[in-house]
Design a protein around this motif. Structure first.
Motif, PDB file in Angstrom:
ATOM      1  N   PHE A 187       0.836  -1.193   0.000  1.00 25.44           N
ATOM      2  CA  PHE A 187       0.000   0.000   0.000  1.00 25.44           C
ATOM      3  C   PHE A 187       0.879   1.254   0.000  1.00 25.44           C
ATOM      4  CE2 PHE A 187      -2.165   3.180   2.852  1.00 25.44           C
ATOM      5  CZ  PHE A 187      -3.096   3.621   1.920  1.00 25.44           C
ATOM      6  N   SER A 188       1.926   1.232   0.807  1.00 21.69           N
ATOM      7  CA  SER A 188       2.859   2.361   0.840  1.00 21.69           C
ATOM      8  C   SER A 188       3.551   2.537  -0.505  1.00 21.69           C
ATOM      9  CB  SER A 188       3.902   2.149   1.943  1.00 21.69           C
ATOM     10  OG  SER A 188       3.296   2.080   3.215  1.00 21.69           O
ATOM     11  N   ALA A 189       3.869   1.421  -1.167  1.00 19.80           N
ATOM     12  CA  ALA A 189       4.519   1.495  -2.478  1.00 19.80           C
ATOM     13  C   ALA A 189       3.621   2.194  -3.490  1.00 19.80           C
ATOM     14  CB  ALA A 189       4.888   0.095  -2.963  1.00 19.80           C
ATOM     15  N   LEU A 190       2.327   1.881  -3.477  1.00 17.05           N
ATOM     16  CA  LEU A 190       1.402   2.556  -4.386  1.00 17.05           C
ATOM     17  C   LEU A 190       1.383   4.056  -4.109  1.00 17.05           C
ATOM     18  CD1 LEU A 190      -0.825   2.500  -6.556  1.00 17.05           C
ATOM     19  CD2 LEU A 190      -2.472   2.169  -4.694  1.00 17.05           C
ATOM     20  N   LEU A 191       1.432   4.421  -2.835  1.00 13.80           N
ATOM     21  CA  LEU A 191       1.391   5.844  -2.480  1.00 13.80           C
ATOM     22  C   LEU A 191       2.626   6.571  -2.991  1.00 13.80           C
ATOM     23  CD1 LEU A 191       0.058   5.657   1.204  1.00 13.80           C
ATOM     24  CD2 LEU A 191      -1.245   6.115  -0.882  1.00 13.80           C
ATOM     25  N   PHE A 192       3.809   5.998  -2.754  1.00 10.56           N
ATOM     26  CA  PHE A 192       5.007   6.768  -3.136  1.00 10.56           C
ATOM     27  C   PHE A 192       5.266   6.752  -4.635  1.00 10.56           C
ATOM     28  CE2 PHE A 192       7.380   2.800  -1.730  1.00 10.56           C
ATOM     29  CZ  PHE A 192       7.945   2.470  -2.961  1.00 10.56           C
ATOM     30  N   VAL A 193       4.816   5.727  -5.378  1.00  9.88           N
ATOM     31  CA  VAL A 193       4.999   5.785  -6.834  1.00  9.88           C
ATOM     32  C   VAL A 193       4.025   6.766  -7.474  1.00  9.88           C
ATOM     33  CG1 VAL A 193       5.865   3.418  -6.960  1.00  9.88           C
ATOM     34  CG2 VAL A 193       3.439   3.845  -7.334  1.00  9.88           C
ATOM     35  N   SER A 194       3.004   7.166  -6.718  1.00 12.87           N
ATOM     36  CA  SER A 194       2.057   8.155  -7.236  1.00 12.87           C
ATOM     37  C   SER A 194       2.604   9.570  -7.127  1.00 12.87           C
ATOM     38  CB  SER A 194       0.740   8.067  -6.453  1.00 12.87           C
ATOM     39  OG  SER A 194       0.235   6.755  -6.418  1.00 12.87           O
ATOM     40  N   ILE A 195       3.563   9.772  -6.247  1.00 15.36           N
ATOM     41  CA  ILE A 195       4.037  11.132  -5.944  1.00 15.36           C
ATOM     42  C   ILE A 195       4.589  11.864  -7.174  1.00 15.36           C
ATOM     43  CG2 ILE A 195       5.828  12.408  -4.678  1.00 15.36           C
ATOM     44  CD1 ILE A 195       5.296  10.565  -2.308  1.00 15.36           C
ATOM     45  N   PRO A 196       5.462  11.248  -8.007  1.00 19.28           N
ATOM     46  CA  PRO A 196       5.947  11.990  -9.176  1.00 19.28           C
ATOM     47  C   PRO A 196       4.824  12.440 -10.110  1.00 19.28           C
ATOM     48  CG  PRO A 196       7.318  10.080  -8.772  1.00 19.28           C
ATOM     49  CD  PRO A 196       6.137   9.935  -7.874  1.00 19.28           C
ATOM     50  N   PHE A 197       3.783  11.622 -10.244  1.00 23.86           N
ATOM     51  CA  PHE A 197       2.680  11.995 -11.121  1.00 23.86           C
ATOM     52  C   PHE A 197       1.834  13.098 -10.503  1.00 23.86           C
ATOM     53  CE2 PHE A 197       3.720   7.732 -12.620  1.00 23.86           C
ATOM     54  CZ  PHE A 197       3.749   7.941 -13.988  1.00 23.86           C
ATOM     55  N   VAL A 198       1.708  13.121  -9.182  1.00 23.63           N
ATOM     56  CA  VAL A 198       0.998  14.207  -8.516  1.00 23.63           C
ATOM     57  C   VAL A 198       1.777  15.511  -8.671  1.00 23.63           C
ATOM     58  CG1 VAL A 198       0.221  15.064  -6.278  1.00 23.63           C
ATOM     59  CG2 VAL A 198      -0.168  12.673  -6.890  1.00 23.63           C
ATOM     60  N   VAL A 199       3.102  15.441  -8.525  1.00 25.53           N
ATOM     61  CA  VAL A 199       3.939  16.620  -8.736  1.00 25.53           C
ATOM     62  C   VAL A 199       3.814  17.102 -10.185  1.00 25.53           C
ATOM     63  CG1 VAL A 199       6.315  17.491  -8.752  1.00 25.53           C
ATOM     64  CG2 VAL A 199       5.543  15.990  -6.896  1.00 25.53           C
ATOM     65  N   TYR A 200       3.848  16.166 -11.120  1.00 27.34           N
ATOM     66  CA  TYR A 200       3.673  16.511 -12.540  1.00 27.34           C
ATOM     67  C   TYR A 200       2.321  17.180 -12.769  1.00 27.34           C
ATOM     68  CZ  TYR A 200       2.068  15.554 -17.315  1.00 27.34           C
ATOM     69  OH  TYR A 200       1.512  15.661 -18.559  1.00 27.34           O
ATOM     70  N   TYR A 201       1.285  16.613 -12.172  1.00 27.99           N
ATOM     71  CA  TYR A 201      -0.071  17.150 -12.334  1.00 27.99           C
ATOM     72  C   TYR A 201      -0.166  18.561 -11.757  1.00 27.99           C
ATOM     73  CZ  TYR A 201      -5.162  17.489 -11.704  1.00 27.99           C
ATOM     74  OH  TYR A 201      -6.485  17.895 -11.726  1.00 27.99           O
TER      75      TYR A 201
END
Length: 438
Positions: A187-201
């Motif tokens: 679950f934590s892995a899903l959260l942190f791999v989302s971070i670059p895309f949130v920053v991009y967004y």
């Protein structure tokens, strides 16, 4: 009839990605939810393949995938028993074929290897299908990914706000421990791999406020989850995302400063999650790695068959390390794959890493490709201490991110940008050829 791909392709593949994030958080074998996702992925990819390809897939990637499938198939093909002489211990000679001893399989558990083969085929089919989409359609899959992350985040927030005992039994064929995952680390892995895309967004799509709120929510959920690796990786990937992606951003320096101040506060919280005394106890990942390496040494040519780690690992365990709870994974994806696939699997892993790095060096990356590269890199780093890619949710996410990285359409679009002017039309970026009449 136009050969242009229909828009429903992105909705079909986006639905596969979304469903995998909702149902694919289990790690046990034989889950009907995993089988459902795999069938859905293969059927959806077949529908996309029925169209004329919009983009060419890199030949090196196709060769690598083909060799990986071939290796898995070879493990379930009957081979002469004499070929195994001296290759492995007698306890790991593998299943016999048709109750005869003259033929044996490389895999010590054919059923588990067949299950892994289906898993590989589904992920590969989804990856290749995304590669065939236009760049605009690949970008359009990102909201489906965000919706899956949001659903997991909401589930996690509800769990952590209710009580300390957050296990949910009966909703899915596995016990939910965090978000919609069986394992809090995944679950934590899903959260942190989302971070670059949130920053991009937030920085590149003009949604700084919503992107900042999403980033704060992800960091708070990582702290609540309590995964030490997830907390530290989340911190590192956030810092790198801001630095790596904001080089050509229009965001003001003040906004970037505010983000870094927030990261400083987060660092204090992250540090409290790390206790040096429990990073690697006597019975921990270090012991798992040492035992797995012992198994690799005696099976390095062929491996024991994909999916058979648990069965083969027990042979190499020390008596003092046998307890009521058993070891189901090496908690190091690279060692586990090497144990199961032998030297051919090691060569395939090295080839993929070389291909990934060479693509970054050789090609000029779009910003979303940079975000995908960061996510893939940290997911690979996390695989040093866990097995995140053994879940359908993260495997499909990994496939999507790799498709973004290796998609040739982004490089072609960057080349065309030198000949066009970028304009903003109702929030959408449009490229108009230089000299075109308005």
């Amino acid at each position: 009839m136009s050969s242009r791909p229909s828009e429903w392709d992105k909705y079909l593949l986006g639905s596969v990605l979304f469903v995998s994030l909702l149902l694919g958080g289990g790690t046990a074998s034989g889950l009907y939810t995993d089988t459902l996702i795999e069938i859905l992925a293969i059927l959806s990819a077949a529908a996309v393949f029925s169209h004329l390809p919009s983009q060419r897939s890199p030949h090196s990637v196709l060769w690598l995938l083909g060799l990986a499938v071939l290796l898995a198939l070879l493990q379930i093909v009957p081979l002469p028993s004499a070929a195994f002489n001296g290759l492995r211990p007698k306890l790991l000679l593998g299943d016999t074929w048709a109750a005869e001893t003259q033929f044996r399989f490389i895999s010590v558990g054919v059923g588990r290897t067949v299950e892994c083969l289906l898993y590989l085929l589904a992920v590969a089919a989804f990856f290749l299908a995304v590669l065939r989409l236009r760049v605009e359609q690949v970008n359009a899959l990102l909201p489906f990914f965000f919706m899956g992350v949001i659903c997991n985040g909401l589930a996690g927030a509800i769990q952590y706000s209710l009580s300390n005992d957050i296990a949910i039994v009966g909703l899915l064929p596995f016990t939910i421990s965090a978000g919609l995952f069986a394992n809090v680390n995944h679950f934590s892995a899903l959260l942190f791999v989302s971070i670059p895309f949130v920053v991009y967004y937030g920085l590149f799509r003009g949604h700084l406020l919503s992107g900042s709120l999403g980033l704060i929510a992800l960091l708070l959920l990582l702290l609540a989850a309590g995964s030490r690796a997830g907390v530290l990786i989340g911190l590192a990937i956030t810092v790198l995302s801001v630095v790596f992606l904001s080089a050509r951003s229009r965001a003001s320096g003040f906004s970037v400063l505010v983000i870094f101040v927030g990261l400083s506060v987060y660092t204090i919280g992250a540090w409290t999650k790390v206790d040096a005394d429990v990073i690697d106890p006597a019975f921990g990942r270090g012991e798992f790695a040492r035992t797995t390496i012992d198994g690799i040494k005696e099976n390095w040519i062929t491996g024991v068959g994909f999916g058979n780690f648990q069965k083969a690992y027990q042979i190499y365990e020390k008596e003092s390390m046998i307890f009521a709870k058993f070891v189901n994974h090496a908690h190091n994806e690279y060692l586990e794959v090497a144990f199961e696939g032998g030297i051919p699997a090691i060569l395939l892993m090295l080839s993929y890493l070389v291909l990934l790095v060479s693509t970054l060096i050789k090609d000029r990356f779009d910003v979303i490709q940079k975000a995908a590269f960061l996510s893939v890199s940290f997911l690979l780093i996390h695989s040093l201490v866990d097995y995140p890619l053994r879940t359908e949710a993260l495997a499909m996410t990994f496939a999507y991110m790799n498709a973004v990285i290796f998609h040739k359409g982004f490089a072609e679009r960057l080349r065309r940008k030198n000949e066009v002017i970028e304009i903003d039309h109702n929030g959408d970026k449009l490229f108009v050829p230089i000299g075109a009449s308005s």
